[in-house]
Motif scaffolding. Sequence first.
Motif, PDB file in Angstrom:
ATOM      1  N   HIS A 208      87.427  42.845  72.596  1.00 49.43           N
ATOM      2  CA  HIS A 208      87.901  41.882  73.592  1.00 49.43           C
ATOM      3  C   HIS A 208      88.247  42.671  74.845  1.00 49.43           C
ATOM      4  N   MET A 209      87.653  42.307  75.946  1.00 51.32           N
ATOM      5  CA  MET A 209      87.707  43.175  77.115  1.00 51.32           C
ATOM      6  C   MET A 209      88.787  42.815  78.130  1.00 51.32           C
ATOM      7  N   SER A 210      89.392  43.863  78.676  1.00 53.83           N
ATOM      8  CA  SER A 210      90.309  43.732  79.801  1.00 53.83           C
ATOM      9  C   SER A 210      89.537  44.037  81.084  1.00 53.83           C
ATOM     10  N   GLY A 211      90.232  43.958  82.224  1.00 53.11           N
ATOM     11  CA  GLY A 211      89.589  44.285  83.495  1.00 53.11           C
ATOM     12  C   GLY A 211      89.091  45.715  83.541  1.00 53.11           C
ATOM     13  N   ILE A 212      89.823  46.617  82.916  1.00 54.36           N
ATOM     14  CA  ILE A 212      89.410  48.016  82.866  1.00 54.36           C
ATOM     15  C   ILE A 212      88.071  48.147  82.162  1.00 54.36           C
ATOM     16  N   GLU A 213      87.926  47.443  81.064  1.00 54.92           N
ATOM     17  CA  GLU A 213      86.682  47.523  80.293  1.00 54.92           C
ATOM     18  C   GLU A 213      85.514  46.861  81.010  1.00 54.92           C
ATOM     19  N   ARG A 214      85.786  45.810  81.778  1.00 50.30           N
ATOM     20  CA  ARG A 214      84.706  45.175  82.553  1.00 50.30           C
ATOM     21  C   ARG A 214      84.104  46.167  83.543  1.00 50.30           C
ATOM     22  N   LYS A 215      84.955  46.990  84.142  1.00 54.79           N
ATOM     23  CA  LYS A 215      84.450  48.013  85.057  1.00 54.79           C
ATOM     24  C   LYS A 215      83.629  49.057  84.306  1.00 54.79           C
ATOM     25  N   MET A 216      84.008  49.338  83.076  1.00 56.58           N
ATOM     26  CA  MET A 216      83.264  50.307  82.259  1.00 56.58           C
ATOM     27  C   MET A 216      81.871  49.786  81.915  1.00 56.58           C
ATOM     28  N   ILE A 217      81.737  48.449  81.784  1.00 57.75           N
ATOM     29  CA  ILE A 217      80.413  47.865  81.539  1.00 57.75           C
ATOM     30  C   ILE A 217      79.471  48.239  82.678  1.00 57.75           C
ATOM     31  N   ASN A 218      79.968  48.118  83.903  1.00 59.41           N
ATOM     32  CA  ASN A 218      79.144  48.404  85.071  1.00 59.41           C
ATOM     33  C   ASN A 218      78.744  49.876  85.145  1.00 59.41           C
ATOM     34  N   ARG A 219      79.532  50.736  84.516  1.00 64.66           N
ATOM     35  CA  ARG A 219      79.200  52.158  84.462  1.00 64.66           C
ATOM     36  C   ARG A 219      78.195  52.471  83.362  1.00 64.66           C
TER      37      ARG A 219
ATOM     38  N   VAL B  88      82.033  24.554  77.124  1.00 60.90           N
ATOM     39  CA  VAL B  88      83.054  25.378  77.766  1.00 60.90           C
ATOM     40  C   VAL B  88      82.669  26.848  77.694  1.00 60.90           C
ATOM     41  N   SER B  89      82.680  27.504  78.835  1.00 55.61           N
ATOM     42  CA  SER B  89      82.476  28.955  78.875  1.00 55.61           C
ATOM     43  C   SER B  89      83.784  29.609  79.286  1.00 55.61           C
ATOM     44  N   SER B  90      84.336  30.416  78.397  1.00 56.35           N
ATOM     45  CA  SER B  90      85.563  31.155  78.687  1.00 56.35           C
ATOM     46  C   SER B  90      85.322  32.659  78.644  1.00 56.35           C
ATOM     47  N   GLU B  91      84.040  33.052  78.535  1.00 60.66           N
ATOM     48  CA  GLU B  91      83.723  34.468  78.349  1.00 60.66           C
ATOM     49  C   GLU B  91      82.921  35.082  79.490  1.00 60.66           C
ATOM     50  N   SER B  92      82.135  34.269  80.179  1.00 62.24           N
ATOM     51  CA  SER B  92      81.301  34.819  81.238  1.00 62.24           C
ATOM     52  C   SER B  92      80.995  33.742  82.258  1.00 62.24           C
ATOM     53  N   SER B  93      80.550  34.171  83.411  1.00 59.37           N
ATOM     54  CA  SER B  93      80.002  33.262  84.408  1.00 59.37           C
ATOM     55  C   SER B  93      78.600  33.763  84.675  1.00 59.37           C
ATOM     56  N   GLY B  94      77.616  33.053  84.118  1.00 57.48           N
ATOM     57  CA  GLY B  94      76.280  33.630  84.087  1.00 57.48           C
ATOM     58  C   GLY B  94      76.323  34.859  83.185  1.00 57.48           C
ATOM     59  N   ILE B  95      75.699  35.943  83.637  1.00 56.84           N
ATOM     60  CA  ILE B  95      75.701  37.173  82.831  1.00 56.84           C
ATOM     61  C   ILE B  95      76.867  38.077  83.178  1.00 56.84           C
ATOM     62  N   LYS B  96      77.721  37.650  84.106  1.00 52.73           N
ATOM     63  CA  LYS B  96      78.885  38.453  84.464  1.00 52.73           C
ATOM     64  C   LYS B  96      79.941  38.316  83.376  1.00 52.73           C
ATOM     65  N   HIS B  97      80.200  39.421  82.681  1.00 53.47           N
ATOM     66  CA  HIS B  97      81.153  39.391  81.576  1.00 53.47           C
ATOM     67  C   HIS B  97      82.577  39.274  82.102  1.00 53.47           C
ATOM     68  N   ILE B  98      83.370  38.397  81.497  1.00 51.44           N
ATOM     69  CA  ILE B  98      84.750  38.198  81.919  1.00 51.44           C
ATOM     70  C   ILE B  98      85.719  38.436  80.771  1.00 51.44           C
ATOM     71  N   SER B  99      85.445  37.860  79.619  1.00 43.13           N
ATOM     72  CA  SER B  99      86.384  37.969  78.505  1.00 43.13           C
ATOM     73  C   SER B  99      85.605  37.965  77.201  1.00 43.13           C
ATOM     74  N   GLY B 100      86.333  37.792  76.096  1.00 39.41           N
ATOM     75  CA  GLY B 100      85.678  37.728  74.798  1.00 39.41           C
ATOM     76  C   GLY B 100      85.906  36.370  74.153  1.00 39.41           C
ATOM     77  N   ALA B 101      85.297  36.175  72.990  1.00 44.47           N
ATOM     78  CA  ALA B 101      85.457  34.904  72.282  1.00 44.47           C
ATOM     79  C   ALA B 101      86.895  34.716  71.831  1.00 44.47           C
ATOM     80  N   GLY B 102      87.537  35.819  71.429  1.00 40.26           N
ATOM     81  CA  GLY B 102      88.915  35.735  70.963  1.00 40.26           C
ATOM     82  C   GLY B 102      89.059  34.676  69.888  1.00 40.26           C
ATOM     83  N   GLY B 103      90.161  33.932  69.949  1.00 42.40           N
ATOM     84  CA  GLY B 103      90.407  32.901  68.951  1.00 42.40           C
ATOM     85  C   GLY B 103      90.355  31.504  69.504  1.00 42.40           C
ATOM     86  N   GLN B 104      89.798  31.352  70.727  1.00 40.66           N
ATOM     87  CA  GLN B 104      89.853  30.033  71.354  1.00 40.66           C
ATOM     88  C   GLN B 104      89.227  28.949  70.487  1.00 40.66           C
TER      89      GLN B 104
END
Length: 446
Positions: free
Chosen positions: A82-93, A328-344
């Motif tokens: 489950h990704m935080s903002g720090i990890e989202r930046k790591m995806i781009n790397r 409902v999309s709570s994980e991405s907007s298009g292919i831009k990763h935002i969060s994870g599935a979690g327990g929603q």
Amino acid sequence: MDYTQEYEQKLVTAEEAVKIVKSGDWIDYGWCNGTVDALDRALAERTDELKDINLRGGILLKPLAIFEREDAGEHFTWNSWHMSGIERKMINRGCAYYTPIRYSELPRYYRDLSDKNNVAMLQVAPMDKHGFFNFGPNASHLAAVCETSAKIIVEVNENMPRCLGGFENGVHISDVDFIVEGENPPIGELGAGGPATDVDKAVAKLIVEEIPNGACLQLGIGGMPNAVGSLIAESDLKDLGVHTEMYVDAFVDIAKAGKINGSKKNIDRYRQAYAFGAGTKKMYDYLDDNPELLSAPVSYTNDIRSISALDNFMSINNAVDIDLFGQVSSESSGIKHISGAGGQLDFVLGAYLSNGGKSFICCSSTFKTKDGQLKSRILPTLHPGSVVTDTRANIHYLVTEYGKVNLKGLSTWQKCEAIISVAHPDFRDELIEEAEKMHIWRRSNK
């Protein structure tokens, strides 16, 4: 029994402990505010000696030392639950990847793994007199991690709160291979994302008026759930309970306002159950040695059977986008990763199965782009590549600042009309036009 001698025998420096890591290993790095610190820095010093190291973890609250170097991705790969903002930046790397899974399944996933972890590294509270190292506010899946790892290294942090009351919330010294005494950094904090906006408050008001006395609460993270919590704390509600995936600061405010006692809970009566907690020091101090709290694995807290067993269960979560079909999309907007599935999804399903239960998906009707353009979060269809977190069959209540609608059981045209009714007025005609093209529009006589 005195475990002092065994403790001294297993006590090593971080540099000595990470010597057991070899190229090709899978390593669990802990979870959220239990992610290792001294061990991370020690492993970073070995970067040139290692390659093809796969790490598991998630919700990082600060950058990792092993990824400071530009070429870190040639040596280490971060696999996040489950990704935080720090990890989202790591995806781009190119050095981090999300692992899609329902969070509730994580303990079983570890126990079923064919390729077990070679090493588990966890930041823990100091050992108690019975020889246990508490996981802090991270019971989550860490017991399963320890059960399925060839070697276990614990990094002791005196600032880690002892989170008790449940089960699978610690590891015994007899199962630990090495003990490292870290530098006791402050536990990583996660804020609520700034003060509540007028939109947050409008949505919160619509939700809180649906909550009865004696309800059991689950709140997600973010401005809107935080606003709901603040409004509950100021309300006349009483006898509330807590059963949640994530413990957040809002629960502390509600509890200190005298609204939470758990007296109406069908299970875990008088206890606030949670899988992990991330917030401010105020929250960690409240969790520490508090007998009212129940720290448990996510396979229990997020189990639909546990959730549905609780009467009047209220699940409150955010969304990124929703379309006119009710997806409902709570994980991405298009292919831009935002969060994870979690327990929603677990809470959406479990709350509806609860006697008197309701689940609320809430979002602002619009957002502004960096260049100031106003965009609707309610779309004809989700952006290409967007991940569906809750299917159109699952959603119960949708809430924006323009109202709340119960979408359960509606036909496609009824659902479409209801969703458009809570969209921003500037976008409603455009949404109706698109709905007509998709043959899901039929204006009612209301």
